[in-house]
Design a protein around this motif. Structure first.
Motif, PDB file in Angstrom:
ATOM      1  N   ALA A  60      73.257  86.108  44.678  1.00 57.26           N
ATOM      2  CA  ALA A  60      72.219  85.708  43.729  1.00 57.26           C
ATOM      3  C   ALA A  60      72.698  84.562  42.849  1.00 57.26           C
ATOM      4  CB  ALA A  60      71.804  86.902  42.879  1.00 57.26           C
ATOM      5  N   LEU A  61      73.958  84.607  42.443  1.00 55.45           N
ATOM      6  CA  LEU A  61      74.516  83.534  41.620  1.00 55.45           C
ATOM      7  C   LEU A  61      74.503  82.214  42.380  1.00 55.45           C
ATOM      8  CD1 LEU A  61      75.939  82.799  38.934  1.00 55.45           C
ATOM      9  CD2 LEU A  61      78.107  83.347  40.061  1.00 55.45           C
ATOM     10  N   ASN A  62      74.846  82.258  43.652  1.00 52.59           N
ATOM     11  CA  ASN A  62      74.832  81.041  44.461  1.00 52.59           C
ATOM     12  C   ASN A  62      73.405  80.536  44.690  1.00 52.59           C
ATOM     13  OD1 ASN A  62      77.638  80.150  45.592  1.00 52.59           O
ATOM     14  ND2 ASN A  62      77.689  82.385  45.608  1.00 52.59           N
ATOM     15  N   CYS A  63      72.444  81.446  44.797  1.00 53.15           N
ATOM     16  CA  CYS A  63      71.039  81.027  44.871  1.00 53.15           C
ATOM     17  C   CYS A  63      70.633  80.270  43.609  1.00 53.15           C
ATOM     18  CB  CYS A  63      70.132  82.237  45.065  1.00 53.15           C
ATOM     19  SG  CYS A  63      70.088  82.907  46.739  1.00 53.15           S
ATOM     20  N   LEU A  64      71.055  80.771  42.458  1.00 59.77           N
ATOM     21  CA  LEU A  64      70.700  80.117  41.198  1.00 59.77           C
ATOM     22  C   LEU A  64      71.320  78.728  41.091  1.00 59.77           C
ATOM     23  CD1 LEU A  64      70.895  83.070  38.651  1.00 59.77           C
ATOM     24  CD2 LEU A  64      68.887  82.109  39.777  1.00 59.77           C
ATOM     25  N   SER A  65      72.454  78.532  41.726  1.00 64.47           N
ATOM     26  CA  SER A  65      73.050  77.201  41.758  1.00 64.47           C
ATOM     27  C   SER A  65      72.124  76.215  42.464  1.00 64.47           C
ATOM     28  CB  SER A  65      74.406  77.256  42.467  1.00 64.47           C
ATOM     29  OG  SER A  65      75.003  75.978  42.521  1.00 64.47           O
ATOM     30  N   ALA A  66      71.490  76.676  43.556  1.00 68.40           N
ATOM     31  CA  ALA A  66      70.533  75.821  44.262  1.00 68.40           C
ATOM     32  C   ALA A  66      69.287  75.568  43.410  1.00 68.40           C
ATOM     33  CB  ALA A  66      70.139  76.466  45.586  1.00 68.40           C
ATOM     34  N   VAL A  67      68.852  76.586  42.660  1.00 67.29           N
ATOM     35  CA  VAL A  67      67.700  76.416  41.771  1.00 67.29           C
ATOM     36  C   VAL A  67      68.016  75.379  40.693  1.00 67.29           C
ATOM     37  CG1 VAL A  67      66.185  77.554  40.110  1.00 67.29           C
ATOM     38  CG2 VAL A  67      66.871  78.764  42.194  1.00 67.29           C
ATOM     39  N   GLN A  68      69.184  75.498  40.094  1.00 66.70           N
ATOM     40  CA  GLN A  68      69.600  74.547  39.058  1.00 66.70           C
ATOM     41  C   GLN A  68      69.615  73.127  39.613  1.00 66.70           C
ATOM     42  OE1 GLN A  68      70.383  74.872  35.857  1.00 66.70           O
ATOM     43  NE2 GLN A  68      71.586  73.049  35.380  1.00 66.70           N
ATOM     44  N   GLU A  69      70.123  72.977  40.825  1.00 65.59           N
ATOM     45  CA  GLU A  69      70.178  71.654  41.447  1.00 65.59           C
ATOM     46  C   GLU A  69      68.780  71.098  41.694  1.00 65.59           C
ATOM     47  OE1 GLU A  69      72.501  69.577  45.221  1.00 65.59           O
ATOM     48  OE2 GLU A  69      71.881  71.668  45.370  1.00 65.59           O
ATOM     49  N   ALA A  70      67.842  71.969  42.037  1.00 67.09           N
ATOM     50  CA  ALA A  70      66.484  71.521  42.386  1.00 67.09           C
ATOM     51  C   ALA A  70      65.632  71.197  41.166  1.00 67.09           C
ATOM     52  CB  ALA A  70      65.800  72.587  43.241  1.00 67.09           C
ATOM     53  N   VAL A  71      65.716  72.009  40.102  1.00 66.36           N
ATOM     54  CA  VAL A  71      64.808  71.830  38.960  1.00 66.36           C
ATOM     55  C   VAL A  71      65.508  71.339  37.702  1.00 66.36           C
ATOM     56  CG1 VAL A  71      63.282  73.604  39.872  1.00 66.36           C
ATOM     57  CG2 VAL A  71      64.969  74.246  38.157  1.00 66.36           C
ATOM     58  N   GLY A  72      66.840  71.361  37.685  1.00 70.05           N
ATOM     59  CA  GLY A  72      67.571  70.783  36.570  1.00 70.05           C
ATOM     60  C   GLY A  72      67.814  71.691  35.386  1.00 70.05           C
ATOM     61  N   ASP A  73      67.119  72.813  35.298  1.00 72.10           N
ATOM     62  CA  ASP A  73      67.257  73.688  34.142  1.00 72.10           C
ATOM     63  C   ASP A  73      66.746  75.076  34.510  1.00 72.10           C
ATOM     64  OD1 ASP A  73      67.370  74.962  31.713  1.00 72.10           O
ATOM     65  OD2 ASP A  73      66.112  73.526  30.636  1.00 72.10           O
ATOM     66  N   LEU A  74      67.616  76.076  34.501  1.00 78.95           N
ATOM     67  CA  LEU A  74      67.206  77.433  34.869  1.00 78.95           C
ATOM     68  C   LEU A  74      66.199  78.022  33.889  1.00 78.95           C
ATOM     69  CD1 LEU A  74      70.574  79.038  36.086  1.00 78.95           C
ATOM     70  CD2 LEU A  74      68.662  78.199  37.468  1.00 78.95           C
ATOM     71  N   ASP A  75      66.119  77.490  32.681  1.00 76.04           N
ATOM     72  CA  ASP A  75      65.145  77.991  31.723  1.00 76.04           C
ATOM     73  C   ASP A  75      63.720  77.569  32.076  1.00 76.04           C
ATOM     74  OD1 ASP A  75      66.605  79.442  29.486  1.00 76.04           O
ATOM     75  OD2 ASP A  75      67.790  77.615  29.672  1.00 76.04           O
ATOM     76  N   ARG A  76      63.549  76.700  33.061  1.00 83.50           N
ATOM     77  CA  ARG A  76      62.207  76.349  33.530  1.00 83.50           C
ATOM     78  C   ARG A  76      61.636  77.432  34.435  1.00 83.50           C
ATOM     79  NH1 ARG A  76      61.743  70.768  36.300  1.00 83.50           N
ATOM     80  NH2 ARG A  76      59.562  71.360  36.113  1.00 83.50           N
ATOM     81  N   VAL A  77      62.475  78.315  34.939  1.00 81.37           N
ATOM     82  CA  VAL A  77      62.013  79.372  35.835  1.00 81.37           C
ATOM     83  C   VAL A  77      61.276  80.430  35.014  1.00 81.37           C
ATOM     84  CG1 VAL A  77      62.709  81.189  37.451  1.00 81.37           C
ATOM     85  CG2 VAL A  77      63.887  78.975  37.461  1.00 81.37           C
ATOM     86  N   THR A  78      60.009  80.643  35.322  1.00 84.62           N
ATOM     87  CA  THR A  78      59.228  81.630  34.593  1.00 84.62           C
ATOM     88  C   THR A  78      59.116  82.955  35.336  1.00 84.62           C
ATOM     89  OG1 THR A  78      57.139  80.839  35.543  1.00 84.62           O
ATOM     90  CG2 THR A  78      57.873  79.822  33.481  1.00 84.62           C
ATOM     91  N   ARG A  79      59.530  82.995  36.625  1.00 89.05           N
ATOM     92  CA  ARG A  79      59.497  84.260  37.359  1.00 89.05           C
ATOM     93  C   ARG A  79      60.352  84.164  38.614  1.00 89.05           C
ATOM     94  NH1 ARG A  79      56.058  88.784  36.748  1.00 89.05           N
ATOM     95  NH2 ARG A  79      57.120  90.471  37.828  1.00 89.05           N
TER      96      ARG A  79
END
Length: 212
Positions: free
Chosen positions: A133-152
């Motif tokens: 899951a942590l490695n998945c979030l790394s890909a999310v961070q790379e794609a959107v630039g900020d994990l706080d943009r994730v609303t769900r």
């Protein structure tokens, strides 16, 4: 008589054009209001805070809420560098959803490998799922630039490298689910599937993909 009739004709034409413009402006206004109220899975980027602080509320006396990266640091974790093995993207965005490719349990000590119920027990599997899951979030961070943009966190799909007779895949994947809930709170509540498989690439213990 000619001038009067001509004036009335021009006045009628002008009134017709004005009416058309008013109707067009009304339709554009309605479309804009609909777009502004649309429900988004990915929030718009927050405006920069000159003090570097992020809070959930601007009310006087409201407690400051830490960012996702700050929560990670409180857990003693950091986002790893995204490493994709193969000819694919770490994450692909379609509309307001982000589809994250499967990630393995890669940590500072390398990959967690082995079959659950043979080389690894359930607790080791849960830790492997959390790393996924942590490695998945790394890909999310790379794609959107900020994990706080994730609303769900919308969906989690996990594959567990299982030995014969092992049937605790759902418990293993709880390691990923509990981690996401701790990190995102209610935003981390997700739909989920846990699947036992005979083998995974590089003999890794768990693989997790998600939709956010």
């Amino acid at each position: 008589l000619f001038e009067k009739e001509g004036n009335r004709t021009w006045q009628g034409m002008i009134s017709l054009q004005v009416g058309r413009l008013e109707r067009t402006r009304s339709r554009l206004g309605a479309a804009r209001r609909l777009a502004e109220t649309a429900c988004l899975h990915l929030a718009a980027p927050a405006p920069p805070d000159p003090a570097g602080a992020r809070s959930a509320s601007r009310r006087p006396g409201a407690a400051e809420v830490p960012s996702v990266l700050e929560r990670l640091r409180e857990m003693g974790l950091e986002l790893p560098e995204r490493r994709s093995v193969g000819q694919y993207a770490g994450a692909v965005r379609s509309g307001n959803l982000l589809f994250v490719s499967g990630a393995g349990p890669v940590g500072p000590g390398g990959m967690v490998t082995g079959k659950l119920g043979v080389e690894l027990d359930v607790e080791a599997g849960k830790e492997a799922a959390r790393l996924c899951a942590l490695n998945c979030l790394s890909a999310v961070q790379e794609a959107v630039g900020d994990l706080d943009r994730v609303t769900r966190i919308v969906k989690v799909l996990a594959f567990v490298n299982s030995g014969p007779g092992f049937s605790q895949q759902h418990v293993v994947v709880d390691g990923a689910s509990s981690f996401l809930l701790s990190l995102f709170g209610n935003r981390g509540a997700h739909a989920r599937s846990s699947v036992g498989v005979a083998v995974l690439p590089f003999n890794i213990a768990v693989e997790v993909e998600m939709i956010v």
